[in-house]
Design a protein around this motif. Structure first.
Motif, mmCIF file in Angstrom:
data_model
loop_
_atom_site.group_PDB
_atom_site.id
_atom_site.type_symbol
_atom_site.label_atom_id
_atom_site.label_comp_id
_atom_site.label_asym_id
_atom_site.label_seq_id
_atom_site.Cartn_x
_atom_site.Cartn_y
_atom_site.Cartn_z
ATOM 1 N N ASP A 1 -36.014 63.688 103.532
ATOM 2 C CA ASP A 1 -34.562 63.768 103.396
ATOM 3 C C ASP A 1 -33.898 64.058 104.735
ATOM 4 O OD1 ASP A 1 -34.899 63.377 100.684
ATOM 5 O OD2 ASP A 1 -35.151 65.534 100.320
ATOM 6 N N LEU A 2 -34.729 64.181 105.766
ATOM 7 C CA LEU A 2 -34.169 64.434 107.103
ATOM 8 C C LEU A 2 -34.099 63.120 107.873
ATOM 9 C CD1 LEU A 2 -36.005 67.739 108.005
ATOM 10 C CD2 LEU A 2 -33.638 67.430 107.277
ATOM 11 N N LEU A 3 -32.868 62.738 108.183
ATOM 12 C CA LEU A 3 -32.657 61.409 108.757
ATOM 13 C C LEU A 3 -33.397 61.215 110.075
ATOM 14 C CD1 LEU A 3 -28.862 60.892 107.968
ATOM 15 C CD2 LEU A 3 -30.829 60.545 106.505
ATOM 16 N N SER A 4 -33.428 62.246 110.891
ATOM 17 C CA SER A 4 -34.090 62.120 112.187
ATOM 18 C C SER A 4 -35.595 61.907 112.041
ATOM 19 C CB SER A 4 -33.847 63.362 113.047
ATOM 20 O OG SER A 4 -32.560 63.301 113.599
ATOM 21 N N CYS A 5 -36.169 62.513 111.011
ATOM 22 C CA CYS A 5 -37.604 62.302 110.772
ATOM 23 C C CYS A 5 -37.845 60.862 110.359
ATOM 24 C CB CYS A 5 -38.109 63.254 109.696
ATOM 25 S SG CYS A 5 -38.006 64.977 110.204
ATOM 26 N N MET B 1 -35.943 58.334 111.142
ATOM 27 C CA MET B 1 -35.729 57.534 112.347
ATOM 28 C C MET B 1 -36.991 57.512 113.209
ATOM 29 S SD MET B 1 -32.966 55.979 112.328
ATOM 30 C CE MET B 1 -32.367 55.261 113.812
ATOM 31 N N ALA B 2 -37.644 58.663 113.271
ATOM 32 C CA ALA B 2 -38.797 58.766 114.156
ATOM 33 C C ALA B 2 -40.045 58.103 113.581
ATOM 34 C CB ALA B 2 -39.090 60.238 114.449
ATOM 35 N N ARG B 3 -40.201 58.139 112.260
ATOM 36 C CA ARG B 3 -41.500 57.773 111.695
ATOM 37 C C ARG B 3 -41.547 56.528 110.810
ATOM 38 N NH1 ARG B 3 -44.870 62.261 111.990
ATOM 39 N NH2 ARG B 3 -46.501 60.792 111.451
ATOM 40 N N ALA B 4 -40.447 56.211 110.124
ATOM 41 C CA ALA B 4 -40.500 55.066 109.204
ATOM 42 C C ALA B 4 -40.596 53.770 109.999
ATOM 43 C CB ALA B 4 -39.267 55.045 108.305
ATOM 44 N N GLN C 1 -31.307 61.817 99.534
ATOM 45 C CA GLN C 1 -29.988 61.584 100.150
ATOM 46 C C GLN C 1 -29.383 60.305 99.602
ATOM 47 O OE1 GLN C 1 -28.616 63.767 101.953
ATOM 48 N NE2 GLN C 1 -30.247 64.958 102.932
ATOM 49 N N HIS D 1 -25.939 59.271 100.813
ATOM 50 C CA HIS D 1 -24.649 59.018 101.476
ATOM 51 C C HIS D 1 -24.735 57.829 102.420
ATOM 52 C CE1 HIS D 1 -26.308 60.996 104.989
ATOM 53 N NE2 HIS D 1 -26.717 61.963 104.181
ATOM 54 N N MET D 2 -23.610 57.540 103.044
ATOM 55 C CA MET D 2 -23.463 56.334 103.847
ATOM 56 C C MET D 2 -24.535 56.172 104.924
ATOM 57 S SD MET D 2 -21.534 53.795 103.755
ATOM 58 C CE MET D 2 -19.797 53.840 103.346
ATOM 59 N N ASN D 3 -24.966 57.310 105.501
ATOM 60 C CA ASN D 3 -25.909 57.183 106.606
ATOM 61 C C ASN D 3 -27.306 56.749 106.187
ATOM 62 O OD1 ASN D 3 -25.627 58.148 109.714
ATOM 63 N ND2 ASN D 3 -23.801 58.374 108.465
ATOM 64 N N ALA E 1 -27.171 53.212 106.976
ATOM 65 C CA ALA E 1 -27.235 52.983 108.430
ATOM 66 C C ALA E 1 -28.669 53.121 108.927
ATOM 67 C CB ALA E 1 -26.321 53.966 109.153
ATOM 68 N N VAL E 2 -29.348 54.174 108.482
ATOM 69 C CA VAL E 2 -30.730 54.416 108.920
ATOM 70 C C VAL E 2 -31.654 53.289 108.435
ATOM 71 C CG1 VAL E 2 -32.724 55.943 108.577
ATOM 72 C CG2 VAL E 2 -30.489 56.915 109.135
ATOM 73 N N ARG F 1 -36.120 48.453 118.290
ATOM 74 C CA ARG F 1 -36.311 49.646 117.473
ATOM 75 C C ARG F 1 -36.097 50.916 118.303
ATOM 76 N NH1 ARG F 1 -39.107 52.167 113.178
ATOM 77 N NH2 ARG F 1 -39.975 54.124 113.908
ATOM 78 N N VAL G 1 -33.154 53.615 117.562
ATOM 79 C CA VAL G 1 -33.407 55.032 117.259
ATOM 80 C C VAL G 1 -32.664 55.925 118.256
ATOM 81 C CG1 VAL G 1 -35.165 56.840 117.176
ATOM 82 C CG2 VAL G 1 -35.639 54.602 116.140
ATOM 83 N N TYR H 1 -28.860 55.696 117.795
ATOM 84 C CA TYR H 1 -28.433 56.336 116.542
ATOM 85 C C TYR H 1 -28.414 57.854 116.696
ATOM 86 C CZ TYR H 1 -28.480 58.069 111.757
ATOM 87 O OH TYR H 1 -28.179 58.753 110.617
ATOM 88 N N GLU H 2 -29.457 58.393 117.275
ATOM 89 C CA GLU H 2 -29.523 59.849 117.454
ATOM 90 C C GLU H 2 -28.428 60.337 118.398
ATOM 91 O OE1 GLU H 2 -31.115 61.747 115.657
ATOM 92 O OE2 GLU H 2 -32.976 60.823 114.982
ATOM 93 N N GLY I 1 -28.826 65.910 105.540
ATOM 94 C CA GLY I 1 -30.038 65.340 106.140
ATOM 95 C C GLY I 1 -29.948 65.217 107.643
ATOM 96 N N MET J 1 -34.222 67.305 115.583
ATOM 97 C CA MET J 1 -35.187 66.311 116.047
ATOM 98 C C MET J 1 -34.538 65.227 116.910
ATOM 99 S SD MET J 1 -38.034 67.271 114.857
ATOM 100 C CE MET J 1 -38.985 65.799 115.192
ATOM 101 N N ASN K 1 -36.499 62.829 119.432
ATOM 102 C CA ASN K 1 -36.628 61.417 119.069
ATOM 103 C C ASN K 1 -36.181 60.518 120.224
ATOM 104 O OD1 ASN K 1 -37.625 61.705 116.538
ATOM 105 N ND2 ASN K 1 -35.772 61.108 115.442
#
Lengths: 117, 304
Positions: free
Chosen positions: A33-37, A39-42, A52, A54-56, A59-60, B204, B208, B211-212, B268, B273, B277
């Motif tokens: 549920d943490l967007l930054s995680c 972003m980093a891993r998916a 989650q 919502h709109m982001n 985006a993610v 990518r 990332v 975005y951050e 979220g 991070m 990131n």
């Protein structure tokens, strides 16, 4: 390789956006549920399981070129979020199950947590 | 991609867009009513066609096809004039009509060809199903080439423009706490790189990082800008804001350290991070900040 459509039918998910993009191949999965995680891993083509809504989330998912997003525990995104998901070609799938239950079911379908695109 | 039922394909669109005079054959081979069926047989054979309009003094008076010739052959009537065997109840199409009207007529009558008339009723062409298929394929080919050319131009922009150093600058203003639009600058930068033909793995990393950087501006700053400088060999991303600034830059760079309030974390965001990131996606990164003045984050990602 399994497609989004096969996941939808195997897990009885409700398709609320991006219904014309169900033929994409799912390359693996990621749950957070943490967007930054996320972003980093998916990875591209992954299914993302989250609470989650919502709109982001859209985006993610679009930035990472994910194959679909499963929103768990009966949370329903707002109409604008779904409209955005349609616009960005992101399949949004809903379930009343928990994130853990969905991850278990996906694992049963052979979807792994570490996948290269 | 599977076509969706109800979704209009490009072919279907073209049928409505193209006019009959854009696809018809203009050099009409015709006969007169006093041409013999024997002469008609030779004409159909040498021109490899299966039917022609019958014209008298410039006006369309009938249609005659290979079936009439076959019947005449059977009955030994090849000396008979076309005028005595032709169809006079002619169904024609108009040059300015769309191809779809002709498609419907082909389905309804089962004829192989229709004469095409202009607004004044003069014969200006002939239309077969083959003409429609050829016309549509040609148009699709032209469109495809135009699209390819555009894509080629976009991906070769740096080769086409000569200078000692060419760069493309994309600037996006980011508003504070605009969570709905957070990620828009990043997705626009991503799309630009896709158009420029960058490698998916590079795209990518840039997506990332941008975005951050963008969500950092939304969450923590009073507002700022994301500037992406695209060079042939690297992309430089700069995120600048005019406050409030970071008290301890070293601490901010630690993974998991966050100053985001609970309500933002519930969305979220604010996992602490973001900067790590960005660092992981960059070839080099620099963070400068002064309390009460603002923050400037600069990073470079090599495109090779």
């Amino acid at each position: 390789m399994i497609t989004v459509r096969e996941i939808v039918s195997a897990l009885s998910l409700e398709v609320v956006a991006g219904g014309e993009h169900l033929d994409r191949t799912v390359t693996g999965g990621y749950a957070s549920d943490l967007l930054s995680c996320v972003m980093a891993r998916a990875l591209p083509g992954n299914v993302w399981i989250t609470l989650q809504a919502h709109m982001n989330v859209v985006a993610v998912a679009a930035l990472l070129d994910l194959s679909c997003v499963i929103i768990t525990e009966g949370v329903r995104p707002e109409a604008e979020v779904l409209a955005k998901a349609d616009e960005r070609s992101i399949a949004v799938l809903l379930t009343t199950e928990t994130t853990y239950a969905i991850v278990c079911a996906l694992a049963g379908l052979g979807i792994t947590g570490q996948s290269e695109c | 991609m599977n076509a969706n039922p109800g979704e209009v394909t490009r072919v279907q669109e073209l049928v409505y867009e193209l006019k009959i005079d854009q696809v018809m054959t203009r050099d009409v081979i015709s006969v007169t009513p006093d041409t013999t069926l024997g002469d008609l047989k030779e004409l159909l054979r040498t021109k490899r066609i299966s039917g022609v309009p019958v014209v008298q003094e410039g006006a369309l008076v009938g249609m005659i096809s290979i079936e009439n010739v076959i019947l005449a052959l059977e009955r030994g009537e090849l000396a008979a004039p076309v005028g005595s065997r032709m169809t006079t109840d002619v169904v024609s199409v108009r040059a300015e009509d769309t191809v779809v009207s002709a498609v419907n007529l082909f389905a309804r009558y089962g004829y192989g060809r229709f004469p095409v008339l202009d607004g004044k009723g003069a014969l200006v062409g002939i239309l077969t199903k083959g003409d429609i298929v050829r016309g549509m394929l040609k148009r699709m080919e032209v469109e495809w080439q135009a699209e390819e050319l555009e894509r080629y131009r976009a991906s070769h922009i740096f080769e086409d423009i000569e200078s000692d150093e060419t760069g493309l600058i994309l600037r996006y203003r980011v508003k504070r706490q605009d969570f709905i639009r957070a990620g828009e600058a990043a997705s626009k930068i991503k799309r630009a790189l896709e158009r420029l033909g960058a490698h998916p793995r590079i795209i990518r990393r840039v997506a990332v990082a941008s975005y951050e950087a963008e969500t950092n501006l939304v969450i923590h700053s009073v507002g700022g800008e994301i500037i992406a400088e695209i060079h042939p060999d690297r992309i430089k991303l700069v995120a600048v804001d005019s406050g409030p600034g970071i008290a301890d830059v070293q601490q901010a760079l630690q993974a998991g350290y966050s100053t985001a309030p609970d309500w933002i974390r519930e969305l979220g965001f604010g996992a602490g991070m973001g900067l790590s990131n960005i660092k992981a996606c960059s070839d080099s990164m620099k963070l400068e900040s002064e309390l009460g003045v603002g923050t400037r984050l600069e990073l470079t990602i090599k495109l090779q």
